[in-house]
Design an enzyme around this catalytic site. Structure first.
Site, short mmCIF file in Angstrom:
data_model
loop_
_atom_site.label_atom_id
_atom_site.label_comp_id
_atom_site.label_asym_id
_atom_site.label_seq_id
_atom_site.Cartn_x
_atom_site.Cartn_y
_atom_site.Cartn_z
N ASP A 131 -8.96 -4.68 -6.07
CA ASP A 131 -8.58 -3.80 -4.95
C ASP A 131 -9.70 -2.80 -4.66
O ASP A 131 -10.15 -2.09 -5.54
CB ASP A 131 -7.29 -3.05 -5.32
CG ASP A 131 -6.63 -2.37 -4.13
OD1 ASP A 131 -7.36 -1.90 -3.22
OD2 ASP A 131 -5.39 -2.31 -4.09
N SER B 114 0.83 -1.19 0.00
CA SER B 114 0.00 0.00 0.00
C SER B 114 0.87 1.25 0.00
O SER B 114 1.62 1.49 -0.95
CB SER B 114 -0.97 -0.04 1.18
OG SER B 114 -1.99 0.92 1.04
N HIS C 213 -7.55 -5.40 -1.58
CA HIS C 213 -6.33 -4.70 -1.16
C HIS C 213 -5.45 -5.61 -0.31
O HIS C 213 -4.23 -5.57 -0.41
CB HIS C 213 -6.72 -3.44 -0.38
CG HIS C 213 -5.57 -2.50 -0.16
ND1 HIS C 213 -4.86 -1.95 -1.19
CD2 HIS C 213 -5.00 -2.03 0.99
CE1 HIS C 213 -3.90 -1.16 -0.69
NE2 HIS C 213 -3.97 -1.20 0.60
#
Length: 797
Positions: free
Chosen positions: A739, A666, A773
């Site tokens: 995601d 991330s 994610h």
């Protein structure tokens, strides 16, 4: 012949890296063993302190399970087959333990391969209720705590999508949100659209984050109407009572005395810009028979808000019951129009309205900063929390609810990142209404549990906090060589607690401790879940960057490693940048060298078993004090952080400066790409699920409040996409195809890969089908680990 064999082997290796239609791969045996270890059990304690639940969790789902039909509607992902969340984690078995005895036994009578969730104690603690999901439904179950015998309570299908799926009313009655009995077939997608999808703005600014999974067309709206609706049903031993019409209920909360219901429903018009939490709502109070007593609010679509992370709606919000009163509602109203940039003496006001709800609301307290919560004790005491995100401040004040005219008394006023001075969170106990309220001792003190950050690392503690002067007395604190924390307070007056204890070599286990009598009784004896990690060396590193800011990292070294005998090692550095408004806050030590190392699926620590020195949780602070914004010097500070970490590991004689990789997930992936673009410190990088072009998140990202149009140069300079022509070190890009995190669209990795390819970079792009994610399927996780291992072995080791 030998040359031919070598050529063929090189060709095969190249093909393994270059081909597109790659099957799922499996990492080396050691990494596989660590990854497939059973997840740790979760625990829960009865509020009377007698019993403990030990819940065994399900492991990774298969990619086939993850690939089942899913709808992505208004910010939520749902399973249309059973009216529940998709991608959910479950409990597969429950054991009950008598805390004050030695008896431990399983919950029996469950279906095979049960998928359990929403486990809740009954008011008397004699039963637990929970939901069991299968491929077609979610149903309500109960288990008798004394015997462990479980049985299904009702045949009604439940809807676990929009709100709380069930709530205990008393030991005999449960309020559940059921799929409407008369619900017909689901809407069918038309073969051809009836027209275009149109959105229009009226000239009023409506800045919004780049939210994922929003409604996109009229058919999505139909699906939302269908799958999010439910009807409230009271289920008891004597039968079932439907108490309301089908609607989209997000709240159906009984008052503490069980005489009323707080009801919140969503309705059209919906938005394609924001999620369900900002759709129009009606808030009302009902009797337990479903009759409306009072309409509290009818809030319109909350699509237009001012700029800023502390921006909020200009409508009354956060309606909730007061925990210490039989039936009293409180809510919050912005006094600044929801705009944090306005200069006003107070930001928010909390008001009260008590049963029978016919009077005028009573103003309770006004907050200087944005309201952040309230914890009730009694009619003379409550704690009010407020904060300022931009300044990273948090304030806790004491109020007297019976005298709202009295000014709040500030007890805590600190930076939210000042962990050394974090007094912790107050201990809550159940009151006569079975609601959690503040425990207050006869000395007018709270009990507080805190992480106990210190220059020696985290040392959690239990303290007595004076409500009169804000002074704190530490009653108990974790001591080396253990990391201990209070998991539950059994008897606050006698200081009987449950402590979770772990060490470098022992996993977390639970102990019943009498802090006054200084006695300890073991409650669990969980074995080492990952024996391959036994003997791995762990050390908390402390060092400085060149401007004097103190930094830390947790270093892991292979079992038996001796730098004098074994020489220097390749290094994998894993990190995640964080913003601070104070250099002193940024310099504080985080973590503990005494914690047990449990290697999770996304960890970098796997590679200590492959001969790497792993620098995990490598601090990457970005500081902007006073009026300075941290991101104005993001790249300069990021480079300083990395240089300091590289210098530390090489000066120790452990790391080989020519064999160092950097990685992150991330925002850590974003960091990795920037470090490869702006330094020559690293041999290779691994970036998972990152965002690399900040112009695609133009209304702010992470802790950046300014928009692209306010600070275009910051957005440009912070985007590694802008410097793709400078990024020459090999970079592995991994991204979930689905995601759902704000800002990290899969196209972020795709566009960076295309830019690198076009500029002659060395990159590999891996999209994981069906993954969000964070990754979930066993096949995806094992393949991710294989990709990372191949990359590190090829380019670093």
């Amino acid at each position: 012949m030998r040359k031919l064999i070598l050529s063929l082997s090189l060709f095969i290796t190249f093909r393994a890296y270059a081909q597109d239609a790659l099957k799922y791969q499996t990492p080396p045996a050691g990494i596989l063993e660590l990854a497939m270890a059973a997840p740790p059990a979760v625990t829960d304690f009865s509020s009377n302190g007698n019993m403990m639940l030990i819940m065994e969790r399900t492991s990774f789902p298969s990619i086939e399970e993850l690939s089942q039909p899913e709808y992505r509607l208004a910010g939520l992902r749902i399973n249309p087959a059973n009216f529940g969340p998709s991608r959910a984690a479950y409990v597969k078995a429950i054991r009950i333990k008598d805390i004050k005895g030695s008896k431990e036994y399983p919950v029996t009578g469950l279906p095979a391969d049960a998928r359990i969730s929403n486990v809740k104690w009954s008011p008397s603690q004699k039963s637990i209720a929970f939901t069991v999901s299968d491929n077609n439904s979610i149903r309500l179950w109960k288990a008798d705590v004394a015997t462990g015998t479980a049985s299904q309570v009702s045949n009604r299908r439940l809807n676990d999508i929009p709100g709380t799926v069930f709530t205990w009313l008393d030991d005999n009655r449960i309020l559940a949100m059921a799929v409407p009995a008369g619900l017909g077939k689901a809407p069918e997608k038309p073969l051809a659209p009836e027209g275009p999808t149109v959105q229009q703005t009226s000239g009023k600014a409506a800045p919004a984050a780049t939210f994922q999974d929003m409604l996109k067309n009229p058919f999505d709206e139909q699906l939302f109407d269908y799958y999010f609706q439910s009807e409230p049903v009271i289920i008891s031993n004597s039968g079932e009572q439907v108490i309301g019409q089908p609607a989209i209920y997000v709240t159906a909360a009984p008052s503490p005395d069980n005489q009323y219901l707080l009801i919140e429903t969503l309705h059209r018009p919906y938005s394609y810009l924001v999620g369900a939490s900002r759709f129009p709502t009606d808030i009302a109070i009902w009797t337990m028979n479903g009759e409306q007593v009072k309409q509290l609010a009818s809030n319109p679509l909350d699509e237009v808000r001012p700029k800023g992370f502390d921006a909020t709606s200009n409508y009354p919000r956060q309606y909730s019951w007061r925990n210490d009163a039989p039936a009293s509602i409180w809510w919050v109203q912005a006094l600044d129009g929801g705009d944090p940039k306005k200069k006003v003496p107070f930001r928010d006001e909390v008001s009260l309205l008590a049963a029978p709800f016919t009077g005028t609301p009573t103003p309770l307290v006004k907050t200087v900063n944005r309201f952040a919560g309230i914890k009730w004790a009694n009619n003379q005491l409550a704690l009010v929390y407020d904060g300022n995100s931009a300044q990273q401040k948090v304030t806790v004040s004491r109020i007297d609810p019976s005298h709202p005219d009295q000014a709040p008394v500030t007890l805590i006023d600190r930076s939210e990142n000042d962990r050394y001075n974090d007094p912790g969170d107050p201990v809550l106990m159940k009151n006569q209404y079975h609601q959690p309220v503040l425990y207050v001792s006869p000395k007018h003190e709270l009990l507080m549990t805190a992480p106990g950050a210190s220059p020696e690392g985290d040392r959690p503690f239990l303290s007595a906090f004076s409500l009169d002067n804000g002074k704190q007395r530490i009653l108990w604190r974790s001591q080396a060589p253990y990391y201990e924390q209070v998991a539950d307070v059994i008897d606050p007056a006698k200081l009987v607690v449950v402590v979770r204890r772990e060490s470098v070599s022992s996993p977390g286990n639970y102990y019943l401790q009498d802090l006054k009598k200084k006695t300890t009784v073991a409650l669990t004896a969980f074995p080492h879940p990952q024996p391959l990690m036994e003997g791995v060396q762990k050390q908390l590193l402390k060092y400085k960057r060149k401007d004097g800011v103190d930094l830390t990292a947790m270093l892991y070294l292979p079992k038996g490693y001796d730098p004098a005998k074994d020489g220097r090692l390749p290094v994998l550095m894993w990190a995640y940048p964080r913003e601070y408004k104070s250099a002193s806050d940024a310099a504080q030590v985080r973590g503990s060298a005494y914690r047990f190392t449990r290697v999770g699926y996304g960890s970098a620590i796997f590679w200590v078993t492959r001969g790497f020195a792993v620098m995990d949780a490598t601090e990457m602070p970005i500081v902007g004090e006073g009026d300075k914004e941290p991101n104005d010097t993001f790249i300069d500070q990021l480079v300083m952080n990395a240089e300091a970490a590289v210098n530390k590991i090489t000066e120790m004689g452990i790391g080989d400066k020519d064999r160092i990789a950097v990685g992150g997930h991330s925002y850590g992936a974003f960091m990795t790409a920037n470090l490869l673009a702006h330094t020559n410190l690293f041999k290779a990088g691994i970036s998972r699920s990152g965002a690399y072009n900040r112009t695609l998140t133009p209304f702010g990202f992470q802790n950046e409040e300014r928009t692209y149009w306010q600070a275009p140069e910051v957005y440009y300079k912070m985007s590694p996409f802008s410097y793709a022509d400078k990024l020459k070190a090999p970079i592995l890009l991994i991204h979930g195809e689905a995601d759902n995190n704000s800002g990290t669209f899969p196209v972020q990795s795709e566009r960076l890969y295309n830019a690198l390819k076009g500029n002659g970079g060395n990159a590999r792009l891996v999209f994981l089908p069906q993954e969000s994610h964070g990754y979930a399927a066993k096949e995806s996780i094992l393949h991710m680990l294989w990709e990372m291992d191949e990359w590190l072995m090829r380019y670093v080791k």
